[in-house]
Design an enzyme around this catalytic site. Structure first.
Site, PDB file in Angstrom:
ATOM      1  N   HIS A   1      17.415 -16.198  37.385  1.00 54.67           N
ATOM      2  CA  HIS A   1      16.371 -16.905  36.636  1.00 54.67           C
ATOM      3  C   HIS A   1      15.481 -15.967  35.819  1.00 54.67           C
ATOM      4  CE1 HIS A   1      13.863 -20.343  35.690  1.00 54.67           C
ATOM      5  NE2 HIS A   1      12.834 -19.543  35.817  1.00 54.67           N
TER       6      HIS A   1
ATOM      7  N   ASP B   1      26.772 -28.043  26.408  1.00 52.32           N
ATOM      8  CA  ASP B   1      25.504 -28.777  26.369  1.00 52.32           C
ATOM      9  C   ASP B   1      25.805 -30.261  26.581  1.00 52.32           C
ATOM     10  OD1 ASP B   1      22.462 -28.122  24.956  1.00 52.32           O
ATOM     11  OD2 ASP B   1      23.094 -30.211  25.225  1.00 52.32           O
TER      12      ASP B   1
ATOM     13  N   HIS C   1      14.549 -21.892  31.399  1.00 49.62           N
ATOM     14  CA  HIS C   1      15.476 -20.865  31.902  1.00 49.62           C
ATOM     15  C   HIS C   1      16.145 -20.321  30.643  1.00 49.62           C
ATOM     16  CE1 HIS C   1      18.651 -19.524  35.043  1.00 49.62           C
ATOM     17  NE2 HIS C   1      19.089 -19.086  33.870  1.00 49.62           N
TER      18      HIS C   1
ATOM     19  N   ASN D   1      15.460 -20.882  21.727  1.00 42.21           N
ATOM     20  CA  ASN D   1      14.108 -21.428  21.633  1.00 42.21           C
ATOM     21  C   ASN D   1      13.213 -20.739  22.655  1.00 42.21           C
ATOM     22  OD1 ASN D   1      14.704 -23.363  19.606  1.00 42.21           O
ATOM     23  ND2 ASN D   1      15.666 -24.677  21.142  1.00 42.21           N
TER      24      ASN D   1
ATOM     25  N   HIS E   1      18.115 -19.303  27.595  1.00 41.58           N
ATOM     26  CA  HIS E   1      19.446 -19.763  27.194  1.00 41.58           C
ATOM     27  C   HIS E   1      19.655 -19.567  25.708  1.00 41.58           C
ATOM     28  CE1 HIS E   1      16.712 -23.259  27.134  1.00 41.58           C
ATOM     29  NE2 HIS E   1      17.398 -23.671  26.080  1.00 41.58           N
TER      30      HIS E   1
ATOM     31  N   HIS F   1      21.899 -21.064  22.581  1.00 37.78           N
ATOM     32  CA  HIS F   1      22.757 -22.158  22.111  1.00 37.78           C
ATOM     33  C   HIS F   1      23.840 -21.543  21.221  1.00 37.78           C
ATOM     34  CE1 HIS F   1      19.887 -25.575  23.010  1.00 37.78           C
ATOM     35  NE2 HIS F   1      19.018 -24.574  22.979  1.00 37.78           N
TER      36      HIS F   1
ATOM     37  N   CYS G   1      19.434 -23.022  37.028  1.00 41.09           N
ATOM     38  CA  CYS G   1      19.779 -22.316  38.267  1.00 41.09           C
ATOM     39  C   CYS G   1      20.697 -23.180  39.131  1.00 41.09           C
ATOM     40  CB  CYS G   1      18.521 -21.950  39.053  1.00 41.09           C
ATOM     41  SG  CYS G   1      17.610 -20.552  38.370  1.00 41.09           S
TER      42      CYS G   1
END
Ligand code: AMP
Length: 114
Positions: free
Chosen positions: A46, A30, A98, A87, A100, A102, A7
């Site tokens: 969020h 990343d 939060h 994940n 996400h 990849h 956030c």
């Protein structure tokens, strides 16, 4: 959520290298890449993880995948291929609570999923 790392990245109070953006999602590099291309795509609002998606907020996931396509385009991996990984929770070793995605690519990735 003021104490959430991603956030704060969305708000710009923690720096990141932004790669692409849409109305409700942001993509940034990343900080500890696992591949030549390793970009994270997050919703701007969020959501803790995929476990917290429901009928009211699940549409952001489609937007995140569309933004991942843009990431693949601008990083040059759209044709060579890339991996989308999400994940969820402790056993998956999720380290930032939060939601996400990849985006991993730029090289031949391991054939193993785990
Ligand atoms: P996960 O393990 O799926 O929760 O992924 C969290 C990811 O966030 C890891 O790959 C971290 O390297 C990455 N990360 C942690 N802090 C930052 C940061 N400040 N900027 C960019 N990526 C980060």
């Amino acid at each position: 959520m003021s104490d959430c790392l991603f956030c704060q990245i969305v708000a710009g109070t923690i720096p990141s290298t932004r790669v692409a953006e849409s109305e409700n999602a942001l993509a940034f590099n990343d900080v500890a890449p696992h591949a030549k291309v390793h970009v994270l795509v997050v919703p701007k609002t969020h959501v803790e993880s995929a476990n917290q998606l429901d009928e009211t907020n699940a549409s952001v996931l489609g937007e995140m995948v569309l933004l991942a396509q843009q990431v693949a385009q601008v990083t040059g991996v759209r044709e060579s291929g890339y991996r989308l990984v999400m994940n969820v929770g402790a056993d998956a070793m999720m380290s930032v609570a939060h939601l996400h995605l990849h985006v991993l690519g730029g090289q031949a990735l391991s054939g193993r999923l785990g």
